[in-house]
Design a protein around this motif. Structure first.
Motif: not given
Lengths: 656, 656
Positions: A147, A152-158, A175, A180, A183-184, A186-187
């Motif tokens: 990013p 500044p796209l979110s992690d998931l979008e990238r 999509r 869930y 999500f937890k 991914i960062p």
């Protein structure tokens, strides 16, 4: 060495339930390769590595003697137990004489699991139907764009952008769904190896895992067959369809009841009964998962999908659904359709986000195991009208072809697994598994599993015993022991029960003789009568529905029992219809193979649903002719001998 | 009684954040009904039941004196606290004079929650946009067909058949999905009341609950606004869209940091920090759920859906996702898209199978709360170019109309909530909330919330103070206190910091004077400068993107702060652009209303996604003109007075 063409020599490879036939001039290593069972051999069959160790459980006497090479690799106790090197074994020259004169030899060869690390082609039906590889799980290795303040796209979008670049956009601009748990993670995961990750995608639409780096190779599924007695798990790599490990265990629920009815009773009469039986089966499955993971050296979290077959009661208990209403008329299950459940909900130790696909049920007593049999046997694609018989602790029948299908069940299978039979036992070491009786002297010869001293009689031994007792006129067609033959050496009389001695107390390992009693004969009559009349009633149902005059011209015998019985004798006692032996196929653990097929090809799950919709369920006991048909089928082979035209020997056997 | 037409008298009803305007010749009960706030009154406003008790938090002095009827129903202490009966109160005749001469009176009226049991129409934007009712959850009361031996369909198949009969088959022959928990319940539930059940259906396609008997009435959802400082939950009946209860609490995370940055820091530097902050916010939400359930006398398991708004950091912590990368450049969140998560995964005490819909995020510092504001204000449907300003602990700006939208954030809101201001405090009892300064004598008059002795100054008081200090030339346009005015009665000088006294130590409840210091002025300058320059920069971005010459012609002020400030003074200090008052709308807790809208109408969730896709995110601090714009906007109202043509008073206020 010669093998006559019309009399094939059968080789069953265990625990794959894979049947092959001896090839002329080939050793057993070559036979394995030819059969698509790729084993761990370093030298490729040259006899220099000693890796192709196999255990002959049956048929060792028809093999050439131990070779010098084998002496190098096998210990004395190995040899005594029956271990050989596959590349050193072929059919003994003497066996040719046997082939011409009498029943061909049969082999049962156990392949230790460490041999099977690599691959085996999926066992298909008696007609070798293949299965297309189209798994539900795919892993993708991605270098995700980083990013920036400008973007500044979110992690998931990238991640999704990278995934779309890799595999194209989803249909209809859909999509990717994301679990869930992803999500937890991914960062942190995305930053662990500088934006190099691997994502796991379910059904081409849902991201269920993400790991740092490249873990594409670690992509597994497990096919599980929950039998009333035995549980088997097959660990399969979902990149290459190879089986990496197999593990099995006794169903620990056995301690709460041998058959499904007694387990329902336990659950209905104990407050925490369901929770208790559910917990122990889940524990057993987790043990199996642990075993296969250790063998294949993978982490359980890299098993992303499980497919499950089992009868309706096993199915319900596995899902923690009460089976108590299956035990009460009209015997309905809670659900029939196949379902997908999150692994975490079921407490299975695999990927938390993994998917558990449970095959559909047809009725309270025709379960997901039967759908598995139908799926893997391909009965619904046959031209000829076929009877598929799955004899386990319960017995299920399917009759049909590509045009129509019907099914029903008999609560009669367990006698043939040894239940309610005085000396009955499971097919384990020391079980009498084949029997011959000299019609003149009434002398008995028998074989046992692993050639151990006899402890009891398993299903195939029971069928042989009854057939041989008929041929020797020890029993009549109505199942009565001929009291005129009574002599104290061969018979025992106990409180109005007469027993025929198969093995003397001096031969057995149990300090008493092993016998077949009048009561045992009655149990077997009821079981075989239930199967035969069940098949007749289902066929009559189909005839009514479709106004057809069709008859059964092909038989698939599924399940461990069906795989080992002597077909000729099964016909002789009137358990299955009188059709030529070459039209009777022993298709192995077809239910478990059905679970494997569903794991390997997602389209087959839709197919399973179609089978559910297409198949008529026949409640055999409420059919109008039930009483009459059952009574007639109690006779050996049947009250009406016209139904068994090929059994000439019956001319001489008295009816009563 | 007369009210001049162009000077409306504002009435804010709390805790609904509902703004109305005094109606000529109507009492406050009639005003409530007219405003769509249906309260629990038995007599219908005749003054005979005493149920319409309301608390005047502001404006009591403009109301007629206590009536005889009120004396019957209210105690002495009730009256002292400001309680009145709505049906007995109207604008005092004397107020007419006020209206003509000066600022019209403002009312803030608190409605106790027991009054609101019945219904209130959803608060919409400043322009009263309605919301269509199209909930995601429906309950169906069914008499399910019983099974028979002739038709032994499973429990679930029979339930689905009844459901299909009730509501028609699903599109494209799709099958109802069913939650795993339903499978487990269905056999017992269906037989509990003789096959009479109620099923709960999510999104017209998934069965998420089944209960015995008829429970159709118990069908609830909860809209939740997780603010940095305050959490509010609205319990709404999904059959009739009525709000049954509201509950709120301070966000307990405040103990770990006042603003989002300090909470990110806590999480980044404490191993279990995320888990800790997640647990306490979930606990707080469960407390709110408990409270609303007690009020509405329902079971938490009958809340089937929750919708959530909150800024990106609140969003991440709620979902147990680390927000630490939001704290690091380029400030990206883990995800942006809206998501649906199973309630059980989040440990929320509602239906285990319930759905939690979390609104999307635009960026690390423009969160789901801003989407909520956009959704409920309808800014994306406006013809005029509108600035929506949500001033909470953080400040977010949205500029646009039906053609384009852009957004950005200022980390500057908290000064206006009292942070970094010596005597700053939240809008609570004892906060100075409005200020007047006599330009000649510099005498100060002020009001406080609930008329308690002053403890500090809240946001609206700060803005008033600065505006009045400008008008009295106590400070210059550059924000410098005029030292020539220094006198010991009105000023305090402390270590190079000069303070202007608003309230003497004899008046306050804190034993010291309450002042506005040079440092405080600087903080307010920075905050208001950040908002104004932010709006300018976003507008410039839009002009570049769309090559347009548009300017802002309408303002929506959202959030508790935005709801209470004096618009005129907000313009006067240069916090918002100089546009006519009637084009400035105070739209209440628009973020929370956005969550309610998303709960009430499933189409708005798609709309939220469209807003996410449509809205440009502007990283204000990296815009080329940022330094210059910010520096110029630090002046009161701006370095360039041409931007505020209507503020004639500035002619006399020195620049430095």
């Amino acid at each position: 060495m010669m093998v006559s063409k019309d009399r094939k020599v059968v080789v069953d490879f265990e625990p794959l339930s894979r049947r092959s036939y001896i090839l002329p001039n080939k050793n057993f290593y070559e036979l394995l390769i030819h059969s698509g069972i790729y084993i761990r051999s370093l030298c490729g069959g040259k006899g220099s590595c000693g890796k192709c160790r196999v255990l002959f459980q049956k048929g060792l006497e028809f093999i050439n003697p131990i070779t010098k090479i084998e002496l190098e690799f096998l210990s004395k106790s190995d040899i005594e137990e029956g271990w050989r090197l596959a590349c050193q074994c072929r059919l003994n020259n003497n066996s040719i004489i046997h082939l011409e004169e009498q029943e061909p030899p049969q082999f049962r060869i156990f392949l230790p699991e460490e041999l099977l690390f690599e691959d085996f082609k999926i066992l298909t039906s008696g007609r070798d139907r293949g299965v297309k590889f189209k798994p539900n799980i795919k892993k993708f290795h991605l270098y995700v764009e980083k990013p920036s303040l400008k973007k500044p796209l979110s992690d998931l979008e990238r991640v999704i952008a990278s995934l779309n670049k890799e595999i194209g956009k989803l249909e209809n601009h859909k999509r990717f769904e994301t679990d869930y748990e992803v999500f937890k993670k991914i960062p942190d995961v995305i930053r662990e190896k500088d934006h190099e990750i691997t994502v796991t995608v379910l059904n081409n639409k849902r991201i269920i895992d993400c790991e740092s780096g490249n873990t594409v190779d670690a992509n597994f599924g497990i096919a599980i067959d929950i039998g009333t007695t035995t549980i088997v798990g097959y660990l399969i790599n979902l990149n290459d369809a190879k089986t990496y490990a197999i593990a099995s265990c006794l169903n620990p629920q056995t301690a709460f009841g041998e058959d499904v009815v007694s387990r329902i009773t336990y659950i209905s009469s104990n407050k925490n009964g369901l929770q208790q039986l559910n917990s122990i089966v889940i524990e057993a499955l987790n043990d199996i998962i642990k075993k296969v993971c250790e063998k294949a050296r993978i982490q359980a979290s890299q098993i992303y999908e499980a497919t499950i077959v089992g009868n309706s009661v096993m199915h319900h208990i596995f899902l923690n659904i009460t089976p108590k209403f299956i035990g009460l008329s009209p015997y309905v299950p809670a659900l029939q359709h196949s379902i997908n459940v999150n692994a975490n909900n079921l407490n299975l130790n695999m990927s938390k986000q993994g998917n558990v696909f449970v095959l559909p049920l047809i009725a309270g007593y025709v379960g997901a195991d039967t759908i598995g049999v139908m799926l893997s046997s391909g009965i619904g694609k046959e031209d000829e009208i076929t009877l598929a018989l799955d004899v386990g602790t319960n017995g299920e029948l399917v009759i049909g072809n590509k045009e129509f299908l019907a099914t029903g069940s008999c609560a009669a299978g367990s006698a043939l697994e040894g239940a309610h039979i005085a000396h009955g036992m499971r097919a384990a070491a020391g079980a009498i598994d084949s029997v011959k009786i000299d019609p003149k002297t009434l002398d008995v010869s028998y074989t046992t599993i692993k050639s151990k001293p006899p402890m009891g009689i398993c299903g195939s031994g029971l069928i042989d015993s009854v057939a041989e007792m008929l041929k020797a006129k020890i029993i009549s067609r109505s199942g009565h022991i001929n009291k005129e033959l009574f002599d104290q050496e061969r018979f025992i009389r106990n409180e109005n029960n007469l027993e025929f001695i198969l093995a003397n107390d001096t031969e057995t390992s149990i300090d008493r003789p092993i016998t077949i009693s009048q009561k045992d004969i009655r149990e077997i009559q009821m079981a075989k009568g239930a199967f035969f009349s069940g098949a007749r009633l289902i066929l009559q149902y189909l005839k009514r529905m479709y106004n057809s005059e069709a008859s059964i011209s092909q038989i698939f015998l599924a399940g461990a029992f069906g795989n080992y019985i002597n077909k000729e004798n099964a016909k002789f006692i009137g358990m299955i219809p009188d059709i030529p032996n070459e039209k009777i196929f022993q298709i192995g653990n077809a239910a478990g193979i059905g679970a494997q097929h569903a794991l390997l090809n997602i389209d087959l799950r839709e197919k399973a649903h179609e089978l559910l919709k297409k198949t008529h369920y026949v409640e055999i006991a409420i059919e109008a002719n039930f009483q009459k048909e059952f009574a007639q089928a109690m006779y050996f082979p049947h009250m009406n001998l016209d139904l068994f035209p090929s059994l000439n020997e019956y001319k001489h056997i008295p009816k009563r």
